[in-house]
Write a protein that holds these residues in place. Structure first.
Motif, PDB file in Angstrom:
ATOM      1  N   SER A 197       0.849  -1.186   0.000  1.00  0.00           N
ATOM      2  CA  SER A 197       0.000   0.000   0.000  1.00  0.00           C
ATOM      3  C   SER A 197       0.890   1.243   0.000  1.00  0.00           C
ATOM      4  CB  SER A 197      -0.938   0.019   1.208  1.00  0.00           C
ATOM      5  OG  SER A 197      -1.688   1.227   1.205  1.00  0.00           O
ATOM      6  N   GLU A 198       1.350   1.603  -1.190  1.00  0.00           N
ATOM      7  CA  GLU A 198       2.178   2.792  -1.324  1.00  0.00           C
ATOM      8  C   GLU A 198       1.418   4.031  -0.869  1.00  0.00           C
ATOM      9  OE1 GLU A 198       5.307   4.674  -4.535  1.00  0.00           O
ATOM     10  OE2 GLU A 198       3.632   3.463  -5.303  1.00  0.00           O
ATOM     11  N   GLN A 202      16.155   3.904   7.653  1.00  0.00           N
ATOM     12  CA  GLN A 202      15.136   3.082   8.312  1.00  0.00           C
ATOM     13  C   GLN A 202      13.821   3.102   7.533  1.00  0.00           C
ATOM     14  OE1 GLN A 202      15.513   5.053  12.105  1.00  0.00           O
ATOM     15  NE2 GLN A 202      16.569   3.293  13.005  1.00  0.00           N
ATOM     16  N   VAL A 203      13.441   4.270   7.030  1.00  0.00           N
ATOM     17  CA  VAL A 203      12.222   4.362   6.227  1.00  0.00           C
ATOM     18  C   VAL A 203      12.338   3.436   5.023  1.00  0.00           C
ATOM     19  CG1 VAL A 203      10.851   5.895   4.741  1.00  0.00           C
ATOM     20  CG2 VAL A 203      11.575   6.673   7.024  1.00  0.00           C
ATOM     21  N   GLN A 204      13.462   3.485   4.325  1.00  0.00           N
ATOM     22  CA  GLN A 204      13.661   2.612   3.167  1.00  0.00           C
ATOM     23  C   GLN A 204      13.643   1.144   3.587  1.00  0.00           C
ATOM     24  OE1 GLN A 204      16.670   3.587   0.308  1.00  0.00           O
ATOM     25  NE2 GLN A 204      16.831   1.472  -0.391  1.00  0.00           N
ATOM     26  N   GLU A 212      -1.616  10.246  -3.002  1.00  0.00           N
ATOM     27  CA  GLU A 212      -1.730  11.658  -2.631  1.00  0.00           C
ATOM     28  C   GLU A 212      -0.482  12.386  -3.119  1.00  0.00           C
ATOM     29  OE1 GLU A 212      -4.356  13.062  -1.223  1.00  0.00           O
ATOM     30  OE2 GLU A 212      -5.469  11.271  -0.571  1.00  0.00           O
ATOM     31  N   GLU A 213      -0.650  13.602  -3.615  1.00  0.00           N
ATOM     32  CA  GLU A 213       0.484  14.369  -4.125  1.00  0.00           C
ATOM     33  C   GLU A 213       1.570  14.558  -3.087  1.00  0.00           C
ATOM     34  OE1 GLU A 213      -0.481  18.069  -6.050  1.00  0.00           O
ATOM     35  OE2 GLU A 213      -2.168  17.156  -7.112  1.00  0.00           O
ATOM     36  N   THR A 214       1.173  14.712  -1.833  1.00  0.00           N
ATOM     37  CA  THR A 214       2.137  14.988  -0.771  1.00  0.00           C
ATOM     38  C   THR A 214       2.748  13.734  -0.168  1.00  0.00           C
ATOM     39  OG1 THR A 214       0.353  15.030   0.864  1.00  0.00           O
ATOM     40  CG2 THR A 214       0.981  17.148  -0.122  1.00  0.00           C
ATOM     41  N   GLY A 215       2.257  12.569  -0.538  1.00  0.00           N
ATOM     42  CA  GLY A 215       2.744  11.326   0.047  1.00  0.00           C
ATOM     43  C   GLY A 215       4.073  10.889  -0.547  1.00  0.00           C
ATOM     44  N   ALA A 216       4.915  10.296   0.290  1.00  0.00           N
ATOM     45  CA  ALA A 216       6.181   9.738  -0.164  1.00  0.00           C
ATOM     46  C   ALA A 216       5.898   8.565  -1.100  1.00  0.00           C
ATOM     47  CB  ALA A 216       7.012   9.279   1.034  1.00  0.00           C
ATOM     48  N   ARG A 217       6.906   8.198  -1.866  1.00  0.00           N
ATOM     49  CA  ARG A 217       6.807   7.064  -2.792  1.00  0.00           C
ATOM     50  C   ARG A 217       7.741   5.957  -2.328  1.00  0.00           C
ATOM     51  NH1 ARG A 217       3.123  10.023  -3.588  1.00  0.00           N
ATOM     52  NH2 ARG A 217       2.476  10.896  -5.571  1.00  0.00           N
ATOM     53  N   PHE A 218       7.368   4.716  -2.652  1.00  0.00           N
ATOM     54  CA  PHE A 218       8.248   3.590  -2.346  1.00  0.00           C
ATOM     55  C   PHE A 218       9.623   3.807  -2.964  1.00  0.00           C
ATOM     56  CE2 PHE A 218       4.664   0.195  -1.984  1.00  0.00           C
ATOM     57  CZ  PHE A 218       4.594   0.353  -0.604  1.00  0.00           C
ATOM     58  N   PRO A 219      10.671   3.397  -2.270  1.00  0.00           N
ATOM     59  CA  PRO A 219      12.017   3.467  -2.880  1.00  0.00           C
ATOM     60  C   PRO A 219      12.095   2.494  -4.057  1.00  0.00           C
ATOM     61  CG  PRO A 219      12.102   2.420  -0.709  1.00  0.00           C
ATOM     62  CD  PRO A 219      10.691   2.877  -0.919  1.00  0.00           C
ATOM     63  N   ALA A 220      12.963   2.855  -4.991  1.00  0.00           N
ATOM     64  CA  ALA A 220      13.117   2.018  -6.196  1.00  0.00           C
ATOM     65  C   ALA A 220      13.714   0.667  -5.852  1.00  0.00           C
ATOM     66  CB  ALA A 220      14.013   2.728  -7.210  1.00  0.00           C
TER      67      ALA A 220
END
Length: 180
Positions: A75-76, A96-98, A172-180
């Motif tokens: 759930s990105e 840690q987030v990654q 959402e435009e402001t939401g972070a994206r999953f790392p590649a």
């Protein structure tokens, strides 16, 4: 890809707008919330089930579980919202987030207690259960009430992931994206 169900549109009834205003603090409401607002009963049930209040867990513990659970569920949408809104407050580093998405519970960036939390998320995701060894480790770090909260938190965010993924909510435009 468009969402499968269109969100409700303002103006919202007071029993919808009041919780939205309290949570969003002047920001536009998230698409998940406005989609749930199509049905006031479901909206209220969802907000009644949230665990973002002061409970038995620290913000950091809570967010590690939410980040990992939503990442495991792919759930990105929800992962990105929590990274954007809470990762700094929780003191999570970019590494840690990654790692909540691409790493394992044994990554060096985690404390021993945090590794137990990640293993809990992994076990619940894979088996919907906790083996006795992991249970014993949880008991070393968490009170029984905190363990119950951890189970509820992981389950709630699995449900949120089902909603965001199944509804095909656009990010959402402001939401972070999953790392590649």
């Amino acid at each position: 890809m468009p969402a499968r169900i269109d969100p409700a549109t303002p103006p919202f009834a007071e029993h919808i707008s009041r919780p939205l205003d309290r949570l969003m603090k002047g920001q536009p409401p998230l698409r998940l919330f406005t989609t749930l607002a199509r049905d006031p009963r479901l909206f209220q049930k969802f907000f009644a089930g949230g665990l973002l209040d002061k409970g038995n867990l620290s913000v950091r513990q809570r967010e590690i579980v939410i980040h990992r659970t939503t990442a495991l569920c792919r759930s990105e949408y929800e992962w990105g919202i929590h990274v954007t809104v809470f990762s700094k407050l929780a003191g999570l580093t970019p590494e840690q987030v990654q790692a909540t998405v691409t790493g394992s519970a044994s990554e060096a960036c985690w404390s021993v207690e945090e590794r137990v939390l990640l293993r809990l998320c992994d076990s619940l995701h894979e088996h919907s259960d906790i083996d006795d060894g992991l249970w014993s480790e949880l008991r070393k770090y968490f009170a029984e009430e905190a363990i119950i909260e951890l189970l509820m938190l992981a389950g709630f965010y699995r449900t949120v992931s089902y909603l965001t993924n199944g509804l095909r909510l656009p990010l959402e435009e402001t939401g972070a994206r999953f790392p590649a």
